[in-house]
Design an enzyme around this catalytic site. Structure first.
Site, mmCIF file in Angstrom:
data_model
loop_
_atom_site.group_PDB
_atom_site.id
_atom_site.type_symbol
_atom_site.label_atom_id
_atom_site.label_comp_id
_atom_site.label_asym_id
_atom_site.label_seq_id
_atom_site.Cartn_x
_atom_site.Cartn_y
_atom_site.Cartn_z
ATOM 1 N N HIS A 167 22.401 -1.963 -26.393
ATOM 2 C CA HIS A 167 21.742 -2.470 -27.365
ATOM 3 C C HIS A 167 21.137 -3.868 -27.298
ATOM 4 C CE1 HIS A 167 19.213 -1.916 -31.027
ATOM 5 N NE2 HIS A 167 20.055 -3.043 -31.610
ATOM 6 N N CYS A 191 5.111 -1.625 -0.714
ATOM 7 C CA CYS A 191 5.933 -1.822 -1.826
ATOM 8 C C CYS A 191 6.021 -3.300 -2.017
ATOM 9 C CB CYS A 191 7.344 -1.167 -1.624
ATOM 10 S SG CYS A 191 7.599 0.374 -0.636
ATOM 11 N N TYR A 200 -0.807 7.074 -7.039
ATOM 12 C CA TYR A 200 0.084 5.827 -6.907
ATOM 13 C C TYR A 200 -0.878 4.630 -6.347
ATOM 14 C CZ TYR A 200 5.161 7.342 -6.290
ATOM 15 O OH TYR A 200 6.231 7.683 -6.574
ATOM 16 N N GLU A 216 18.379 2.850 -23.777
ATOM 17 C CA GLU A 216 19.308 3.266 -24.875
ATOM 18 C C GLU A 216 18.715 4.548 -25.351
ATOM 19 O OE1 GLU A 216 20.746 1.189 -28.327
ATOM 20 O OE2 GLU A 216 18.908 -0.292 -28.147
HETATM 21 P P1 FAD Z 1 6.175 3.046 7.987
HETATM 22 O O1 FAD Z 1 6.624 2.097 7.319
HETATM 23 O O2 FAD Z 1 4.626 3.291 7.902
HETATM 24 O O3 FAD Z 1 6.157 2.513 9.764
HETATM 25 C C1 FAD Z 1 5.498 3.263 10.809
HETATM 26 C C2 FAD Z 1 5.357 2.199 11.814
HETATM 27 O O4 FAD Z 1 5.204 2.765 13.048
HETATM 28 C C3 FAD Z 1 4.411 1.308 11.367
HETATM 29 O O5 FAD Z 1 4.828 -0.230 11.709
HETATM 30 C C4 FAD Z 1 3.292 1.829 12.487
HETATM 31 O O6 FAD Z 1 2.251 0.381 12.802
HETATM 32 C C5 FAD Z 1 4.106 1.974 13.629
HETATM 33 N N1 FAD Z 1 3.323 2.952 14.559
HETATM 34 C C6 FAD Z 1 2.445 3.818 14.375
HETATM 35 N N2 FAD Z 1 2.136 4.486 15.404
HETATM 36 C C7 FAD Z 1 3.072 3.968 16.371
HETATM 37 C C8 FAD Z 1 3.233 4.082 17.787
HETATM 38 N N3 FAD Z 1 2.335 5.340 18.394
HETATM 39 N N4 FAD Z 1 3.820 3.414 18.573
HETATM 40 C C9 FAD Z 1 4.386 2.334 18.091
HETATM 41 N N5 FAD Z 1 4.686 2.056 16.923
HETATM 42 C C10 FAD Z 1 3.612 3.147 15.978
HETATM 43 N N6 FAD Z 1 7.290 3.351 -1.425
HETATM 44 C C11 FAD Z 1 8.339 2.998 -2.285
HETATM 45 O O7 FAD Z 1 9.459 3.638 -2.085
HETATM 46 N N7 FAD Z 1 8.250 2.146 -3.230
HETATM 47 C C12 FAD Z 1 6.910 1.480 -3.309
HETATM 48 O O8 FAD Z 1 6.855 0.742 -4.505
HETATM 49 C C13 FAD Z 1 5.773 1.895 -2.716
HETATM 50 N N8 FAD Z 1 4.530 1.234 -2.659
HETATM 51 C C14 FAD Z 1 3.681 1.471 -1.625
HETATM 52 C C15 FAD Z 1 2.537 1.099 -1.699
HETATM 53 C C16 FAD Z 1 1.399 1.420 -1.192
HETATM 54 C C17 FAD Z 1 0.202 0.473 -1.114
HETATM 55 C C18 FAD Z 1 1.558 2.169 -0.079
HETATM 56 C C19 FAD Z 1 0.755 2.378 0.960
HETATM 57 C C20 FAD Z 1 2.937 2.739 0.198
HETATM 58 C C21 FAD Z 1 3.897 2.394 -0.706
HETATM 59 N N9 FAD Z 1 5.281 3.254 -0.648
HETATM 60 C C22 FAD Z 1 6.133 2.918 -1.607
HETATM 61 C C23 FAD Z 1 5.340 4.111 0.435
HETATM 62 C C24 FAD Z 1 6.325 3.782 1.664
HETATM 63 O O9 FAD Z 1 5.671 2.227 1.824
HETATM 64 C C25 FAD Z 1 6.353 4.596 2.589
HETATM 65 O O10 FAD Z 1 6.996 5.670 2.179
HETATM 66 C C26 FAD Z 1 7.273 3.882 3.770
HETATM 67 O O11 FAD Z 1 6.768 2.795 4.383
HETATM 68 C C27 FAD Z 1 7.438 4.767 4.998
HETATM 69 O O12 FAD Z 1 8.226 4.518 6.200
HETATM 70 P P2 FAD Z 1 8.000 5.239 7.385
HETATM 71 O O13 FAD Z 1 9.123 4.573 8.368
HETATM 72 O O14 FAD Z 1 7.831 6.577 7.588
HETATM 73 O O15 FAD Z 1 6.560 4.353 8.086
HETATM 74 P P1 NDP Z 2 -2.389 10.575 -2.817
HETATM 75 O O1 NDP Z 2 -2.679 11.434 -1.737
HETATM 76 O O2 NDP Z 2 -1.125 10.588 -3.770
HETATM 77 O O3 NDP Z 2 -3.701 10.339 -3.749
HETATM 78 C C1 NDP Z 2 -5.030 10.413 -3.301
HETATM 79 C C2 NDP Z 2 -6.064 10.012 -4.650
HETATM 80 O O4 NDP Z 2 -7.081 10.218 -4.022
HETATM 81 C C3 NDP Z 2 -5.862 11.359 -5.671
HETATM 82 O O5 NDP Z 2 -5.899 10.580 -6.888
HETATM 83 C C4 NDP Z 2 -7.235 12.077 -5.200
HETATM 84 O O6 NDP Z 2 -7.543 12.796 -6.032
HETATM 85 C C5 NDP Z 2 -8.117 10.918 -4.664
HETATM 86 N N1 NDP Z 2 -9.042 11.668 -3.571
HETATM 87 C C6 NDP Z 2 -8.692 12.180 -2.554
HETATM 88 N N2 NDP Z 2 -9.966 12.488 -1.788
HETATM 89 C C7 NDP Z 2 -10.836 11.879 -2.642
HETATM 90 C C8 NDP Z 2 -12.274 11.896 -2.402
HETATM 91 N N3 NDP Z 2 -12.890 12.268 -1.281
HETATM 92 N N4 NDP Z 2 -13.089 11.068 -3.241
HETATM 93 C C9 NDP Z 2 -12.562 10.714 -4.485
HETATM 94 N N5 NDP Z 2 -11.177 10.722 -4.692
HETATM 95 C C10 NDP Z 2 -10.344 11.309 -3.669
HETATM 96 O O7 NDP Z 2 -2.329 9.135 -2.172
HETATM 97 P P2 NDP Z 2 -1.785 7.594 -2.318
HETATM 98 O O8 NDP Z 2 -2.402 6.861 -1.346
HETATM 99 O O9 NDP Z 2 -2.004 7.162 -3.786
HETATM 100 O O10 NDP Z 2 -0.313 7.692 -1.970
HETATM 101 C C11 NDP Z 2 0.161 8.215 -0.881
HETATM 102 C C12 NDP Z 2 1.756 8.143 -0.863
HETATM 103 O O11 NDP Z 2 2.128 6.702 -1.088
HETATM 104 C C13 NDP Z 2 2.284 8.589 -2.059
HETATM 105 O O12 NDP Z 2 2.670 9.884 -2.177
HETATM 106 C C14 NDP Z 2 3.428 7.811 -2.521
HETATM 107 O O13 NDP Z 2 4.594 8.844 -1.984
HETATM 108 C C15 NDP Z 2 3.463 6.869 -1.689
HETATM 109 N N6 NDP Z 2 3.145 5.614 -2.725
HETATM 110 C C16 NDP Z 2 4.583 5.326 -3.477
HETATM 111 C C17 NDP Z 2 4.227 4.245 -4.304
HETATM 112 C C18 NDP Z 2 5.362 3.893 -5.327
HETATM 113 O O14 NDP Z 2 6.564 4.298 -5.033
HETATM 114 N N7 NDP Z 2 5.455 3.229 -6.278
HETATM 115 C C19 NDP Z 2 3.033 3.486 -4.597
HETATM 116 C C20 NDP Z 2 2.093 3.699 -3.653
HETATM 117 C C21 NDP Z 2 2.285 4.929 -2.528
HETATM 118 P P3 NDP Z 2 -7.265 14.453 -6.345
HETATM 119 O O15 NDP Z 2 -6.190 14.433 -7.388
HETATM 120 O O16 NDP Z 2 -8.636 15.042 -7.065
HETATM 121 O O17 NDP Z 2 -7.120 15.238 -5.329
#
Ligand code: FAD
Ligand code: NDP
Length: 596
Positions: A571, A163, A300, A576
């Site tokens: 507004h 995020c 996403y 709105e």
């Molecule tokens: P994480 O935040 O992933 O934390 C897990 C931690 O556990 C990590 O530090 C990992 O290294 C550690 N860990 C793993 N295995 C072990 C182990 N065995 N021992 C010790 N430590 C370990 N969500 C939003 O709400 N808004 C957004 O805009 C948004 N944008 C995103 C953009 C991207 C590119 C991605 C990938 C995700 C985004 N998300 C967003 C999703 C959000 O980041 C996750 O939902 C959130 O971080 C989940 O929190 P968590 O605590 O479950 O896991």
């Molecule tokens: P998703 O699982 O949501 O999407 C995966 C995408 O990759 C889909 O478009 C899927 O296509 C495609 N795909 C899967 N396998 C293949 C393949 N073998 N070849 C080509 N395309 C493929 O994953 P994301 O990583 O985008 O997001 C993971 C989660 O992280 C989300 O669910 C979201 O909750 C969180 N997140 C939140 C954000 C936010 O709040 N703004 C931003 C980013 C992540 P198809 O539809 O055909 O299956």
């Protein structure tokens, strides 16, 4: 002079022997307040009036050592430090003080009451709250480097590779557009064309992340949560082994565990994927500009990354296997993607990757991507400097010994939990991205973590409500929503039982620079069987997250279309428009805007 052993044991014995212990001074007004509170609550406590002791200074210095607090009152509940007057009254005002005092003590001798595995959004929230509630807590966090060797600090995905960097880079790209718009508003830009410097953006974003990593460490220290920077694995139901960066193994025991290890990007099983491609885990700290980029995936992560890369001026193509933003309202998803296309992002539709080959090494080098069209099997090739895989993320729960302790884990690595976030094994809980069927969002993980600790240790019964969670996709034209997509609403209630109101929107700030007046769009889906309650809200336009947050609260309260209509708008805003929706989709009436 260092305190004598006698003074140390006086302090420690008092903490151990008295379920409610107040280190106090007869002359201190705050101490009187705290003691009066316990009297009012009819709580038995021991007060040690240290100003009446000969060695009061020594006692205070031992207190500083053991609790990090030198001042009085210094309150301990069941051997755990609560804090001073403010902390005691805060716990009381939140209804937690009596619950902490009355909660049964563990009958086992474990090193910790709670160990949280994973120091991300969910794990940090849960561990801090449990410690505030008087429990002895440790959090283990360890980042396995990516195949490219990239790693990061405390805080999990959101802060380091999710995020936070994503939104900041989205902001960088939006600023580019604002700079262009500024000319229409009379700004005279001296150097043209204005360009983004990748290295500068990455440095600024990484510096900010560094400050957050540090802040989390400080918070854990302040809250007395033991931070263990090591990889944790279960040995038995109450024991884990941790392995730190230097390979040192340590055993730790606890009464309860929370699993919050999150997810990592998935790699396709095709030649060259791991060797040559990067993922979002690498992108935000990439030391060089990625250049011409192919993003594989259409959800996403893929669309957001493609959006900001295009916004900062790169040549960007997205390889789309089937649809955009699976699970989201498809009309909105297509509109968000349509805008990206208009802004110059190229889409390679109905295509999957087959192999990635290196043509030239370098930073960036040159990669040749072979894809296959899903409809006719035709092969296509293209050359890109960088290929970003964004094809989904896998829960990293399969290597942490959950099988050893018989915790059920689904094939995809998700952990089934009951309404209380409890796994099938009584003392093991799971929150955040690992919970099966839960929205994968930071605020969800944080909320679930806090509530879980309050249920475990604060006597609360409040469950995390995973329904009606709002979210925003930070694509160049942002999309936010709350509740059901139109497809899900039709499947649940039947098309005839719904009324869908909609309109195009022309943000005022788009008028002067002459941006298209029929690109932004809002729609409200209502249930005719239930007083036209709003069951889905969708918004495509500027500041989408800011717009949706308040409406999500209204939806939690069960807002109906009539109440939406009675709400007076602000507004001139785009939000709105939700208060004046009067065209139904089924009417087919015009929704184009020609002015605000
Ligand atoms: P994480 O935040 O992933 O934390 C897990 C931690 O556990 C990590 O530090 C990992 O290294 C550690 N860990 C793993 N295995 C072990 C182990 N065995 N021992 C010790 N430590 C370990 N969500 C939003 O709400 N808004 C957004 O805009 C948004 N944008 C995103 C953009 C991207 C590119 C991605 C990938 C995700 C985004 N998300 C967003 C999703 C959000 O980041 C996750 O939902 C959130 O971080 C989940 O929190 P968590 O605590 O479950 O896991
Ligand atoms: P998703 O699982 O949501 O999407 C995966 C995408 O990759 C889909 O478009 C899927 O296509 C495609 N795909 C899967 N396998 C293949 C393949 N073998 N070849 C080509 N395309 C493929 O994953 P994301 O990583 O985008 O997001 C993971 C989660 O992280 C989300 O669910 C979201 O909750 C969180 N997140 C939140 C954000 C936010 O709040 N703004 C931003 C980013 C992540 P198809 O539809 O055909 O299956």
């Amino acid at each position: 002079m260092p305190p004598t052993e006698n003074v140390r044991s006086l302090v420690e014995q008092n903490i151990k022997d008295n379920p409610v212990m107040v280190f106090s001074k007869t002359t201190c007004g705050f101490c009187s307040k705290v003691k009066s509170l316990f009297d009012e609550l009819k709580v038995t406590y021991k007060a040690l009036e240290i100003n009446q002791l000969e060695n009061s200074a020594e006692v205070q210095s031992v207190l500083l050592e053991v609790s990090g607090q030198q001042t009085v009152p210094n309150v301990y509940i069941k051997g755990r430090h609560l804090g001073g007057c403010d902390a005691t009254f805060k716990a009381h005002s939140e209804g937690l003080l009596l619950k902490m005092i009355e909660a049964p003590s563990s009958t086992h001798e474990y090193e910790y009451d709670l160990i949280v595995i994973g120091g991300g959004s969910g794990g940090l929230a849960a561990s801090k709250r449990a410690s505030e509630l008087g429990k002895k807590v440790a959090v283990c966090d360890f980042v396995q480097p990516t195949p490219k060797g990239v790693s990061w600090g405390l805080g999990g995905t959101c802060v380091n590779v999710g995020c936070i960097p994503k939104k900041l880079m989205h902001q960088a790209s939006m600023l580019g557009k604002s700079i262009e718009d500024a000319k229409s508003f009379g700004w005279q830009l001296t150097s043209e064309p204005v360009k983004n410097k990748w290295e500068g953006m990455v440095e600024a974003v990484q510096n900010y992340i560094g400050s957050l990593n540090w802040g989390y460490r400080v918070q854990l220290r302040e809250k007395k949560v033991n931070y263990v920077n090591a990889y944790a694995k279960f040995e038995d139901q109450h024991t884990i082994t941790t392995v730190n960066r230097r390979g040192k193994e340590t055993k730790m025991t606890a009464d309860k565990f929370i699993v919050a290890v999150g997810e990592r990007p998935r790699y396709p099983d095709i030649p060259g994927a791991k060797e040559h491609c990067i993922t979002s885990d690498d992108l935000f700290s990439l030391p060089y500009c990625p250049g011409k980029t192919l993003v594989i995936g259409a959800s996403y992560v893929a669309l957001e990354c493609a959006g900001f890369l295009k916004g900062i001026g790169l040549d960007v193509t997205v390889m789309v296997r089937s649809i955009f933003l699976r699970g989201f309202d498809q009309q909105m998803a297509d509109k968000a993607a349509g805008y990206m296309e208009k802004e110059g992002v190229q889409f390679l539709r109905r295509c999957v990757p087959v192999k990635i080959e290196q043509v030239e090494a370098g930073e960036p080098g040159l990669l040749r991507v072979t894809g296959k069209m899903t409809e006719n099997g035709e092969e296509v090739t293209g050359d890109y400097n960088t290929v970003i895989l964004a094809i989904g993320r896998d829960s990293v729960t399969k290597t942490i010994g959950l099988d050893k302790i018989n915790v059920q884990v689904s094939k995809n690595g998700k952990v089934p939990v009951n309404d209380y976030d409890q796994t099938n094994v009584e003392n093991i809980f799971c929150i955040g991205d690992n919970g099966e069927g839960k929205p994968e969002l930071t605020p969800v993980a944080i909320h679930a973590g806090r509530l879980l600790s309050e249920r475990l240790y604060g006597g609360s019964t409040l469950k995390c409500d995973y329904e009606g969670v709002p979210t925003t996709v930070f694509t160049p034209l942002e999309y936010s929503c709350c509740g059901l997509s139109e497809e899900a609403a039709i499947a649940k209630y039947g098309e005839d039982n719904l009324e869908v109101y909609h309109t195009n929107v022309w943000p005022l700030e788009w008028s002067v620079p002459g941006h298209d007046n029929n690109t932004c769009y809002v729609k409200a889906i209502t249930n005719k069987l239930d007083s036209e309650r709003v069951i889905g809200l969708h918004y495509l336009g500027p500041n989408a997250g800011e717009v949706m947050q308040g409406f999500a609260a209204a939806m939690k309260c069960g807002i109906t279309k009539a109440q939406l209509d009675q709400t007076i708008g602000i507004h001139p805003t785009t939000a709105e428009l939700f208060t004046t929706l009067n065209v139904t989709k089924r009417s087919g009436a015009a929704i184009d805007q020609s002015g605000c």
